[in-house]
Write a protein that holds these residues in place. Sequence first.
Motif, PDB file in Angstrom:
ATOM      1  N   ARG A 175      93.332  45.690 106.044  1.00 12.24           N
ATOM      2  CA  ARG A 175      92.135  46.502 105.628  1.00 12.24           C
ATOM      3  C   ARG A 175      91.165  45.449 105.238  1.00 12.24           C
ATOM      4  N   THR A 176      89.837  45.577 105.851  1.00 12.78           N
ATOM      5  CA  THR A 176      88.822  44.662 105.580  1.00 12.78           C
ATOM      6  C   THR A 176      87.554  45.472 105.059  1.00 12.78           C
ATOM      7  N   ASP A 177      86.744  44.853 104.160  1.00 12.78           N
ATOM      8  CA  ASP A 177      85.588  45.512 103.692  1.00 12.78           C
ATOM      9  C   ASP A 177      84.418  45.443 104.696  1.00 12.78           C
ATOM     10  N   THR A 236      81.428  46.889 103.760  1.00  9.34           N
ATOM     11  CA  THR A 236      80.137  47.362 103.322  1.00  9.34           C
ATOM     12  C   THR A 236      78.985  46.604 103.532  1.00  9.34           C
ATOM     13  N   PHE A 255      85.459  50.462 104.591  1.00 10.67           N
ATOM     14  CA  PHE A 255      86.450  49.735 104.939  1.00 10.67           C
ATOM     15  C   PHE A 255      86.920  49.775 106.513  1.00 10.67           C
ATOM     16  N   ARG A 269      89.991  49.532 108.825  1.00 13.35           N
ATOM     17  CA  ARG A 269      91.576  49.468 108.716  1.00 13.35           C
ATOM     18  C   ARG A 269      92.193  49.570 110.067  1.00 13.35           C
ATOM     19  N   ASP A 297      85.156  53.335 108.101  1.00 12.46           N
ATOM     20  CA  ASP A 297      84.467  54.160 107.209  1.00 12.46           C
ATOM     21  C   ASP A 297      83.179  54.273 107.688  1.00 12.46           C
ATOM     22  N   ARG A 309      84.414  41.516 112.697  1.00 11.13           N
ATOM     23  CA  ARG A 309      85.563  42.042 111.656  1.00 11.13           C
ATOM     24  C   ARG A 309      86.746  42.807 112.437  1.00 11.13           C
ATOM     25  N   ARG A 343      91.999  55.859  99.095  1.00 12.90           N
ATOM     26  CA  ARG A 343      92.008  54.932  97.805  1.00 12.90           C
ATOM     27  C   ARG A 343      93.281  55.593  97.030  1.00 12.90           C
ATOM     28  N   VAL A 373      98.499  50.393 103.661  1.00 10.07           N
ATOM     29  CA  VAL A 373      96.977  50.486 104.108  1.00 10.07           C
ATOM     30  C   VAL A 373      97.202  51.944 104.806  1.00 10.07           C
TER      31      VAL A 373
END
Length: 428
Positions: free
Chosen positions: A27-29, A31, A53, A55, A72, A136, A230, A241
């Motif tokens: 899982r990687t941010d 934003t 995120f 995933r 997301d 990413r 979440r 995840v």
Amino acid sequence: MTSPREEPLDSDAPRQEPGRLRAGVVRTDITPTDLTGLHPLPGTFSGVHDPLFLRALYLTDGETEVALVSLDLIEAGDITPVRERVERQLGIPTDHIVITATHTHNAPRIADVSPGALAHAGGPESFAYTEVVYDRIVAALHEARSSARPARFGIGTGTADVNINREEYVDGRWTLGQNPAGPSDKTVWVLKFESLDGDPIALLVNYAVHSTVVLGTGEVSGDLAGAACRYLEGSYDGDVVALWTVGALGDQDPRVTIGVPFGVAPTERQKGRAYAAMEAQGLIVGAEALRVADGIGELTHAVRIGAGQRTVPCPVKAGQDVMETMKQELVDSVPLRLALVKLNEVALAGVSGEVVTDIYRRLRHASPLARTLLISIANDRIGYLPDDARFDRPVHSVNGCPIARGYAEDAIVDGVVGLISEHLRAAR
């Protein structure tokens, strides 16, 4: 010579006995740090309410590798460039990669709009952000692959009454509203992956709903899908995840939304109510997914993976009554992209648009595998994909469909069934 953005091909693929599952997840941010120019709809983002995120789930049976990525974002357009990059750098075949968006409308879009598609084209800021997300994705899949471990998986289903058909006939016309009598698939699909010792690795959730609860707040948010993920990840103390994939959402909205016309600034009280509704509906789907996951008693380490994709050129239909920001390119055909990931007798079928409920019902009936999940917005988002009968009325999904009547429904059902049948024959 590799480009400056690329590393040499990764030759460290895990070696194992064929037919034994290995899984890795990350899982990687994602934003954005600068929100300028990233709102895919008219307007600008005023801030961030909750993070976005990426995933990524990597799976291999010792012979076949596949990658599933959930973002997301409102949508990912033609994602071919990053899939090709993953193949060059990691060796995972392009047609073994499925990248999808959770379709939260309070998030940016990425990638190009395919010729003939009906989607919101991004500007320079969107394409710069696209490159960030691409980097990413590659890094996440590299990490997921490197951390892959022996695993087993199982599948289960539940139900959640959070979605509702949104094609409503009011005052002599069709509009977006709530139609309790309309078709709606309430199924919550859950694929559970854990280590051979029973430690959680990943949950893949599939549900048919637009994440539009807080549309209109003007703030970045993962919306309903983000709230559900979440809840699931928190329920495992961050040891799992949760990847959200959207089912046949083309005619499905959440039951409770902000309730403010788009373009009208909401009050702080209205925003507060919207976020409470987001968390509540995310909790309902997330809690049902957790209940299903906890009840999956049969998990197997013996897995055979199949994967493949095909593109079907379909005659273009012009959009009607769509937003001015949707600039449809004048071409003869638009590419409908289909994808398949098969885990034993489970089929994950990806389609590059927002599929409506009745097409999925037909697909499930026609599929040779009873456990066939549909993932909308897979590897592209060309527009809405209604069934042929729906063209008799000017509903939103027909107006926003870029494909002429008589093509999309058959192409989806026949194409997916064909992909599944090919893999079943090859396995004999």
